[in-house]
Scaffold this motif. Sequence first.
Motif, mmCIF file in Angstrom:
data_model
loop_
_atom_site.group_PDB
_atom_site.id
_atom_site.type_symbol
_atom_site.label_atom_id
_atom_site.label_comp_id
_atom_site.label_asym_id
_atom_site.label_seq_id
_atom_site.Cartn_x
_atom_site.Cartn_y
_atom_site.Cartn_z
ATOM 1 N N CYS A 28 1.038 -1.282 0.229
ATOM 2 C CA CYS A 28 0.018 0.151 -0.397
ATOM 3 C C CYS A 28 0.786 1.342 0.263
ATOM 4 C CB CYS A 28 -0.565 0.232 0.811
ATOM 5 S SG CYS A 28 -1.941 -0.731 0.949
ATOM 6 N N ALA A 29 1.681 0.911 1.135
ATOM 7 C CA ALA A 29 2.915 2.201 0.941
ATOM 8 C C ALA A 29 3.546 2.608 -0.923
ATOM 9 C CB ALA A 29 3.939 2.448 1.780
ATOM 10 N N ALA A 30 4.248 1.806 -1.169
ATOM 11 C CA ALA A 30 4.556 1.406 -2.194
ATOM 12 C C ALA A 30 4.181 1.897 -3.687
ATOM 13 C CB ALA A 30 5.014 0.209 -2.766
ATOM 14 N N LEU A 31 2.028 2.186 -3.820
ATOM 15 C CA LEU A 31 1.680 2.514 -4.111
ATOM 16 C C LEU A 31 0.939 3.223 -4.199
ATOM 17 C CD1 LEU A 31 -0.226 -0.476 -4.985
ATOM 18 C CD2 LEU A 31 1.273 0.281 -6.252
ATOM 19 N N ALA A 32 0.990 4.358 -2.835
ATOM 20 C CA ALA A 32 0.242 5.634 -2.229
ATOM 21 C C ALA A 32 -1.630 5.294 -1.889
ATOM 22 C CB ALA A 32 0.872 6.184 -3.029
ATOM 23 N N LEU A 33 -1.333 4.422 -2.064
ATOM 24 C CA LEU A 33 -2.283 4.566 -1.127
ATOM 25 C C LEU A 33 -3.245 4.534 0.053
ATOM 26 C CD1 LEU A 33 -3.013 0.532 -3.054
ATOM 27 C CD2 LEU A 33 -4.049 2.726 -4.110
ATOM 28 N N LYS A 34 -4.404 4.983 0.317
ATOM 29 C CA LYS A 34 -5.210 5.543 1.304
ATOM 30 C C LYS A 34 -5.734 4.545 1.835
ATOM 31 C CE LYS A 34 -3.093 10.400 0.777
ATOM 32 N NZ LYS A 34 -3.419 11.862 0.869
ATOM 33 N N GLY A 35 -6.294 4.523 2.834
ATOM 34 C CA GLY A 35 -7.560 4.090 3.747
ATOM 35 C C GLY A 35 -7.634 2.626 4.908
ATOM 36 N N THR A 36 -8.087 2.077 5.239
ATOM 37 C CA THR A 36 -8.074 0.836 6.519
ATOM 38 C C THR A 36 -8.683 -0.560 5.818
ATOM 39 O OG1 THR A 36 -9.447 2.486 7.535
ATOM 40 C CG2 THR A 36 -9.095 -0.063 7.895
ATOM 41 N N ILE A 37 -7.315 -1.321 6.318
ATOM 42 C CA ILE A 37 -7.625 -2.811 5.849
ATOM 43 C C ILE A 37 -7.586 -3.156 7.329
ATOM 44 C CG2 ILE A 37 -6.392 -4.390 4.881
ATOM 45 C CD1 ILE A 37 -5.357 -3.133 2.921
ATOM 46 N N LEU A 38 -8.468 -4.250 7.732
ATOM 47 C CA LEU A 38 -7.948 -4.896 8.852
ATOM 48 C C LEU A 38 -8.326 -6.536 8.520
ATOM 49 C CD1 LEU A 38 -11.833 -4.212 10.689
ATOM 50 C CD2 LEU A 38 -9.364 -3.027 10.634
ATOM 51 N N LEU A 39 -7.395 -6.749 8.879
ATOM 52 C CA LEU A 39 -7.280 -8.240 9.175
ATOM 53 C C LEU A 39 -7.313 -8.742 10.099
ATOM 54 C CD1 LEU A 39 -3.289 -8.156 7.560
ATOM 55 C CD2 LEU A 39 -5.892 -8.591 6.138
ATOM 56 N N ALA A 40 -8.389 -10.451 10.558
ATOM 57 C CA ALA A 40 -8.057 -11.132 11.815
ATOM 58 C C ALA A 40 -8.076 -12.886 11.158
ATOM 59 C CB ALA A 40 -9.867 -10.663 12.050
ATOM 60 N N PRO A 41 -7.991 -13.480 12.069
ATOM 61 C CA PRO A 41 -8.110 -14.803 11.605
ATOM 62 C C PRO A 41 -9.413 -15.394 11.051
ATOM 63 C CG PRO A 41 -7.351 -14.575 14.153
ATOM 64 C CD PRO A 41 -8.094 -13.618 13.797
ATOM 65 N N GLU A 42 -10.098 -14.755 11.128
ATOM 66 C CA GLU A 42 -11.430 -15.216 10.448
ATOM 67 C C GLU A 42 -11.758 -13.724 8.612
ATOM 68 O OE1 GLU A 42 -15.149 -13.358 11.940
ATOM 69 O OE2 GLU A 42 -14.840 -11.575 11.787
ATOM 70 N N PRO A 51 -5.741 6.416 -7.263
ATOM 71 C CA PRO A 51 -5.483 6.755 -8.822
ATOM 72 C C PRO A 51 -6.164 4.666 -9.354
ATOM 73 C CG PRO A 51 -3.876 7.700 -8.052
ATOM 74 C CD PRO A 51 -4.386 7.153 -6.825
ATOM 75 N N ARG A 52 -6.838 4.903 -9.874
ATOM 76 C CA ARG A 52 -7.505 3.577 -11.106
ATOM 77 C C ARG A 52 -6.118 2.766 -11.069
ATOM 78 N NH1 ARG A 52 -12.691 4.299 -13.801
ATOM 79 N NH2 ARG A 52 -13.915 5.874 -13.513
ATOM 80 N N ALA A 53 -4.879 3.350 -11.805
ATOM 81 C CA ALA A 53 -3.928 2.134 -11.542
ATOM 82 C C ALA A 53 -3.566 1.488 -10.641
ATOM 83 C CB ALA A 53 -2.919 3.453 -12.565
ATOM 84 N N ALA A 54 -3.579 2.473 -9.157
ATOM 85 C CA ALA A 54 -3.098 1.494 -7.809
ATOM 86 C C ALA A 54 -3.379 0.801 -7.891
ATOM 87 C CB ALA A 54 -2.886 3.433 -7.209
ATOM 88 N N THR A 55 -4.727 1.386 -7.393
ATOM 89 C CA THR A 55 -6.335 0.191 -7.229
ATOM 90 C C THR A 55 -6.083 -0.767 -7.738
ATOM 91 O OG1 THR A 55 -7.538 1.326 -8.223
ATOM 92 C CG2 THR A 55 -7.465 2.228 -5.527
ATOM 93 N N GLY A 56 -6.508 -0.531 -8.848
ATOM 94 C CA GLY A 56 -6.335 -2.345 -9.741
ATOM 95 C C GLY A 56 -4.901 -2.370 -9.440
ATOM 96 N N ALA A 57 -3.433 -1.943 -9.237
ATOM 97 C CA ALA A 57 -2.294 -2.692 -9.794
ATOM 98 C C ALA A 57 -2.499 -3.783 -7.699
ATOM 99 C CB ALA A 57 -1.275 -2.029 -9.315
ATOM 100 N N PHE A 58 -2.386 -2.823 -6.970
ATOM 101 C CA PHE A 58 -2.660 -3.510 -5.655
ATOM 102 C C PHE A 58 -3.968 -4.752 -5.729
ATOM 103 C CE2 PHE A 58 -4.835 -4.191 -1.525
ATOM 104 C CZ PHE A 58 -4.134 -4.068 -0.916
ATOM 105 N N MET A 59 -4.791 -4.533 -6.102
ATOM 106 C CA MET A 59 -5.927 -5.363 -6.558
ATOM 107 C C MET A 59 -5.419 -6.891 -7.032
ATOM 108 S SD MET A 59 -8.467 -4.860 -4.246
ATOM 109 C CE MET A 59 -8.965 -6.361 -4.409
#
Length: 265
Positions: A28-42, A51-59
């Motif tokens: 996320c840092a490399a792509l300069a994304l902003k937001g929130t991601i939660l991770l849990a055992p479930e 930008p579209r290119a960055a979100t697309g690259a992350f997905m």
Amino acid sequence: MSIQNLAAYKFVQLDDLPALRARIAERCAALALKGTILLAPEGINLFLAGPRAATGAFMDWLRQDPRFAGLAPKVSLSDAAPFGRMRVRLKREIITMRHATIRPEGGRAPAVDAATLRRWLDAGRDDAGREVLLLDTRNDYETDVGLFEGAVDYRLRRFTEFPAAVAADRARYVGKTVVSYCTGGIRCEKAVLHMQALGIEHVFQLDGGILKYLEDTDGAHWRGDCFVFDGRGAVDARLAPAASPPPSAEPAAQAACADGAETAA
């Protein structure tokens, strides 16, 4: 509008959380994304903006992990990123219910897609002829902004109140087809599993939540705007930032994340 906003979640067993958090945060840092991601055992619950290119690259990168191969985000656009920074957090649950017996990572709850629900609501009945009853699983400040017409609204202050509220109201649902819904699907999925455990029959979640319904239909039967947990406050039926949004939702989103509760989903 140049910023793409992605909301997605998946219930899937995760057992390498610290290492996974580090990899995701680095990407996320490399792509300069902003937001929130939660991770849990479930599983994972995310809301990302960039930008579209960055979100697309992350997905594309995230889906290389087989556990996330089927992750399909809900998409909306804005002129600016609605988050101030990027957070990747580890939590006990990606949506806090505090019912250890509800394990959605072990199997999805029954779901109905947006087009089918639209057709059922037009008819007032499902395909088996049963009355359709909508159940809102969100918090009261969210339902104040908008909801489906005729939906049951328990005026919840937090999702942890849902199990007791629905357990005390089981008679309402006898003989009906119940469709629970929330912003992006995560809360209503746990809600359906809990309702099944209570013995309530013919219960479904709205697949993809309100955001997917507005994306895939003309928004019929929806009234008002849809509260979102970011700086936009709410989106309208076209998924554009609402013309008259409630006070900024980003503080609410960060408080929810700190408590291990919901983000945009």
